[in-house]
Design an enzyme around this catalytic site. Sequence first.
Site, PDB file in Angstrom:
ATOM      1  N   ASP A 409     -11.360   7.901 -28.639  1.00 32.48           N
ATOM      2  CA  ASP A 409     -12.034   9.178 -28.882  1.00 32.48           C
ATOM      3  C   ASP A 409     -13.183   9.408 -27.914  1.00 32.48           C
ATOM      4  O   ASP A 409     -13.880   8.469 -27.514  1.00 32.48           O
ATOM      5  CB  ASP A 409     -12.560   9.185 -30.323  1.00 32.48           C
ATOM      6  N   GLU A 462      -8.728  10.486 -25.013  1.00 28.45           N
ATOM      7  CA  GLU A 462      -9.101  11.883 -25.245  1.00 28.45           C
ATOM      8  C   GLU A 462     -10.197  12.188 -24.228  1.00 28.45           C
ATOM      9  O   GLU A 462     -11.361  11.865 -24.447  1.00 28.45           O
ATOM     10  CB  GLU A 462      -9.615  12.107 -26.672  1.00 28.45           C
TER      11      GLU A 462
END
Length: 748
Positions: A409, A462
């Site tokens: 993330d 990401e």
Amino acid sequence: MAIAHGQASKLPDPLLRIVEARHHDPFEVLGRHERNGKVVARAFLPRAESARLVDADAPMERIAGTDLFIWEGDAEEVSERFQIEWSDAAGIRHQAHDAYCFPPQLPDFDLHLFSEGRHWHAYKLLGSHVREVEGVAGIQFAVWAPNAERVSVVGDFNAWDGRVHPMRSRGGTGVWELFIPALQSGGYYKYEIRDRDTHIHIKTDPYAQAFQERPQTASILAPMSDFRWSDATWLEARKRADWKHRPMSVYEVHLGSWRRGTDDGFLNYRLLAREIADYVVEMGFTHIELLPITEHPLDDSWGYQCTGYFAPTSRFGSPDDFRFFVDHCHQRGIGVLLDWVPAHFPKDAYALARFDGSALYEHADPRMGEHRDWGTLIFNFGRNEVKNFLLSSALYWLEEYHIDGLRVDAVASMLYLDYSRDADEWIPNKYGGNENLEAVEFLRELNMVSHEQHPGTLMIAEESTSWPAVSRPTYLGGLGFSMKWNMGWMHDTLSYMQKDSIYRHFHHDLLTFGLLYAFTENFVLPFSHDEVVHGKHSMLDKMPGDGWQKFANLRLLYTFMFSYPGKKLLFQGCEFAQGKEWNFAASLDWELLERPQHQGMRRLVADLNQLYQALAALHEVDFDAAGFEWIDCNDSSQSVLSYVRKSQSGEDIVVAVFNFTPVPRVNYRIGVPKPGFYREAINSDAEIYGGSNVGNQGGVQSEAVSWMGRADSLLISLPPLAGLIMVCEPDEIVSMNYNETDAANDAA
């Protein structure tokens, strides 16, 4: 028992520091010590009324005004690992080996590796673990707190009293350890840390493998797992899998809201495993990606503010329940990916923030150590022990839970020192740039180690910027990720689709620009949870037009995605056109599937998944320009787009054509790479999907008419707001007896 000031002044300093709970090395005082041929045995037993040395069958003498007990005698009368019996104020008798008679349990070499940031299995070194030491059962504790004056284990087994079980300092390593005999799994514990300024901090174990369910925050003395895995065949096949050339369609899931119980409570991992696996197999997805199930205190964070980097959240059951979840998915042929958050952590006082009274896991300077947008703290990637904590966490999920890959993330926030900061809110690196050099090195090491230790697992970034070579090997200067989310494609495509069709011809480049960089990285095409919250509307509600057009646009969008180069990701509920924005606190609106339009949407996604996996041309060459050719990217006036997808051999051909207006286009001619019959494998306007059923009666035979620089072409009917995926069946394998019955069957 309280100690009077006068009595305190008479105690030797080492004993006084034990009584006042500020001794950094309680083993210097407590336990067994030989002196002049005699043995002195000391124990500190708060709340004990009396104590007795079991070995010598003799009472221990209380040092006046304290809870210190002492016995002196001949060495042969007491063993090196002696036992004590004591009675508390309630008259309950206790007996156990003395914790301060055991030597250090952590090998120097392991501590050396940890200090260097190279102990890949630090979770086996630190934390709490059921152990047997010299035939004595108990639990071994270890924690890193280099700036503490004293660290104690506290829990329901010692009345949360920091005086009872102070730990041993391992010197310059900053690690504290203690083996507590007779202690069993199942209880709750934390660490009580006294910092250099005499402040007391009560902290959960950073390496704990289980936690109480929120709002409670204690770590759990987790038992050794006896779970029996049944996925050996899956894991062996994963090592050899050529994932770059295989289909990958990911179903992103938030376990707390996919489906709720009858009382609106959370379902257990085991029940979720069966229900989700059944659904995913039916829908044709290859992988599940879980929003973070690492332990977290706040439901509203969706798991992205973690406090337990080695523990599956207790909301849905035990660690072994989660092992069952992964194992069951593997047995059903489904890969399991996990969102993992090494970029930042919350400020909760009981967790990592200022762990030993100092900025330990985070940077002290808020210009480097704080995400103001998110109200979180940033890991200090330049500190070996912090880097080791995160590396060990990543490997823990891959090894202990057989996770098939991690979606990392917020990578962009890690790479840039000025991420979401004003000019005076960040500190340049040593070269004057805005790159976080320490984070870059951490990410490279993370990817190298994970791929080396667990071949076949995937590391997915990401990452929303143009940072180069994110998914290229580290030996070529890349970050080493397997894949990267294509955020640019997602934003451009959604921006285009949200425009009324009458204006789309002005923005045709939003659909074509992505092909300029589509093969610079190994891309995943994501329509994730982030796109259906915070006022962004559901996927269905983003679409313009009346009710029919909204559904048609969404069917068109999904058909476009499944034919476009790149692996696929779709968030839960999007596959059946959830009407409302995602609500993390409630179940999906499954009742919508009683309506034909929603059922049609789900059927389309299932058929797209099936076709995507069946046709090599749609998945074998996702990351190389050799698998893609434009037919026509310039028909902006009619908002039509067409291209070819090819297999590795180049023999398998798929033609994809898209009409982004509600105007049917009859006799629309496109050039094709080779002659043959082009079977209409998917028509998103088919009646079974809720469309108007405009199409080509199952397919079109090519004509030897030169068009768009190609020798052969097709004359087709383009349905309104729809996509066609047409499979080339060369003339030599096409039956000349193709008739209307065949066409009807193909259309169905």
